[in-house]
Design a protein around this motif. Structure first.
Motif, PDB file in Angstrom:
ATOM      1  N   ALA A 118      75.468  35.392 -63.200  1.00 53.78           N
ATOM      2  CA  ALA A 118      76.271  36.202 -62.283  1.00 53.78           C
ATOM      3  C   ALA A 118      76.087  35.729 -60.850  1.00 53.78           C
ATOM      4  O   ALA A 118      75.076  35.117 -60.498  1.00 53.78           O
ATOM      5  N   ARG A 119      77.091  36.037 -60.050  1.00 48.22           N
ATOM      6  CA  ARG A 119      77.044  35.841 -58.599  1.00 48.22           C
ATOM      7  C   ARG A 119      77.618  37.092 -57.964  1.00 48.22           C
ATOM      8  O   ARG A 119      78.435  37.789 -58.559  1.00 48.22           O
ATOM      9  N   SER A 120      77.211  37.313 -56.733  1.00 50.65           N
ATOM     10  CA  SER A 120      77.734  38.457 -56.000  1.00 50.65           C
ATOM     11  C   SER A 120      79.183  38.167 -55.598  1.00 50.65           C
ATOM     12  O   SER A 120      79.497  37.096 -55.089  1.00 50.65           O
ATOM     13  N   TYR A 121      80.047  39.126 -55.807  1.00 48.15           N
ATOM     14  CA  TYR A 121      81.480  38.966 -55.520  1.00 48.15           C
ATOM     15  C   TYR A 121      81.739  38.823 -54.024  1.00 48.15           C
ATOM     16  O   TYR A 121      82.555  38.009 -53.609  1.00 48.15           O
ATOM     17  N   ASP A 122      81.023  39.604 -53.227  1.00 47.42           N
ATOM     18  CA  ASP A 122      81.264  39.553 -51.775  1.00 47.42           C
ATOM     19  C   ASP A 122      80.185  38.785 -51.021  1.00 47.42           C
ATOM     20  O   ASP A 122      80.176  38.741 -49.802  1.00 47.42           O
ATOM     21  N   GLY A 123      79.250  38.168 -51.730  1.00 40.12           N
ATOM     22  CA  GLY A 123      78.219  37.364 -51.094  1.00 40.12           C
ATOM     23  C   GLY A 123      76.973  38.124 -50.702  1.00 40.12           C
ATOM     24  O   GLY A 123      75.958  37.531 -50.355  1.00 40.12           O
ATOM     25  N   GLU A 124      76.997  39.439 -50.751  1.00 41.18           N
ATOM     26  CA  GLU A 124      75.827  40.241 -50.397  1.00 41.18           C
ATOM     27  C   GLU A 124      74.904  40.368 -51.612  1.00 41.18           C
ATOM     28  O   GLU A 124      75.358  40.509 -52.739  1.00 41.18           O
ATOM     29  N   ALA A 125      73.602  40.341 -51.343  1.00 39.48           N
ATOM     30  CA  ALA A 125      72.612  40.427 -52.420  1.00 39.48           C
ATOM     31  C   ALA A 125      72.664  41.789 -53.105  1.00 39.48           C
ATOM     32  O   ALA A 125      72.892  42.810 -52.462  1.00 39.48           O
ATOM     33  N   ILE A 126      72.450  41.752 -54.418  1.00 38.23           N
ATOM     34  CA  ILE A 126      72.421  42.980 -55.222  1.00 38.23           C
ATOM     35  C   ILE A 126      71.039  43.044 -55.874  1.00 38.23           C
ATOM     36  O   ILE A 126      70.648  42.108 -56.571  1.00 38.23           O
ATOM     37  N   PRO A 127      70.276  44.110 -55.675  1.00 36.37           N
ATOM     38  CA  PRO A 127      68.943  44.192 -56.282  1.00 36.37           C
ATOM     39  C   PRO A 127      69.020  44.393 -57.805  1.00 36.37           C
ATOM     40  O   PRO A 127      70.072  44.735 -58.347  1.00 36.37           O
ATOM     41  N   GLY A 128      67.898  44.177 -58.477  1.00 32.32           N
ATOM     42  CA  GLY A 128      67.831  44.361 -59.925  1.00 32.32           C
ATOM     43  C   GLY A 128      67.986  45.809 -60.328  1.00 32.32           C
ATOM     44  O   GLY A 128      67.643  46.716 -59.575  1.00 32.32           O
ATOM     45  N   GLY A 129      68.533  46.057 -61.505  1.00 33.21           N
ATOM     46  CA  GLY A 129      68.665  47.401 -62.041  1.00 33.21           C
ATOM     47  C   GLY A 129      69.841  48.198 -61.518  1.00 33.21           C
ATOM     48  O   GLY A 129      69.952  49.382 -61.794  1.00 33.21           O
ATOM     49  N   VAL A 130      70.744  47.553 -60.788  1.00 30.50           N
ATOM     50  CA  VAL A 130      71.887  48.246 -60.209  1.00 30.50           C
ATOM     51  C   VAL A 130      73.093  48.119 -61.139  1.00 30.50           C
ATOM     52  O   VAL A 130      73.355  47.051 -61.697  1.00 30.50           O
ATOM     53  N   GLU A 131      73.840  49.213 -61.315  1.00 29.64           N
ATOM     54  CA  GLU A 131      75.081  49.156 -62.092  1.00 29.64           C
ATOM     55  C   GLU A 131      76.109  48.363 -61.308  1.00 29.64           C
ATOM     56  O   GLU A 131      76.283  48.566 -60.107  1.00 29.64           O
ATOM     57  N   VAL A 132      76.790  47.436 -62.021  1.00 31.59           N
ATOM     58  CA  VAL A 132      77.775  46.574 -61.359  1.00 31.59           C
ATOM     59  C   VAL A 132      79.063  46.559 -62.161  1.00 31.59           C
ATOM     60  O   VAL A 132      79.074  46.848 -63.367  1.00 31.59           O
ATOM     61  N   ASP A 133      80.150  46.241 -61.478  1.00 35.00           N
ATOM     62  CA  ASP A 133      81.450  46.029 -62.115  1.00 35.00           C
ATOM     63  C   ASP A 133      81.753  44.544 -62.081  1.00 35.00           C
ATOM     64  O   ASP A 133      81.502  43.874 -61.079  1.00 35.00           O
TER      65      ASP A 133
END
Length: 156
Positions: A118-133
């Motif tokens: 995976a990569r961040s859609y908007d370039g901002e970091a996403i921490p572990g354990g977060v629900e994503v679309d």
């Protein structure tokens, strides 16, 4: 033992039935083509019960022919059918959970029980354990956005 030699067609039929039923678990048409080969082996066994080599040869030739000629045509028709969605199409809009931190360069996400790059859609970091679309699929990598983060418009 003598009964099996005289009625080897029964073994071929059981093999064909087992392969055909197993096809329901995979749905990729491979086991069904092998079942066709086993069915051809059963037909040869009815007429030539003593020629096991001929039964095997016919079963292999028919299975290979079905795999090489018929299976691709069946899959092509199935994939063009109405309502067909590939695995990648099913990923779009799916919800998952980040396995670890996801950045603009890399990361991993679990979607529908499968782990994807995976990569961040908007370039901002996403921490572990977060629900994503899943917003987009790029090859074998999904581009994700945190589930409850609103999409922002460029102010250019």
């Amino acid at each position: 033992m003598e009964w099996f030699q005289a009625n080897f067609w029964v073994i071929w039929l059981v093999a064909a039935g087992g392969l055909a039923v197993s096809e329901m678990l995979t749905l990729d048409m491979t086991l069904l083509m092998l079942a066709g080969g086993a069915l051809a082996g059963a037909g040869v066994a009815l007429f030539f019960p003593a020629l096991l080599w001929l039964q095997v040869l016919v079963a292999v030739v028919v299975a290979v022919a079905l795999l090489g000629l018929l299976r691709p045509q069946i899959l092509k028709r199935l994939h063009k059918g109405p309502g067909y969605r590939s695995t990648f199409d099913q990923l779009l809009g799916a919800t998952g959970k980040s396995v670890g931190a996801i950045t603009a360069a890399d990361g991993e996400v679990n979607v529908n029980g499968e782990t994807w790059s995976a990569r961040s859609y908007d370039g901002e970091a996403i921490p572990g354990g977060v629900e994503v679309d899943v917003m987009e699929v790029d090859g074998l990598t999904v581009l994700v956005l945190p589930r409850h983060k609103p999409l922002s418009r460029d102010q250019s």
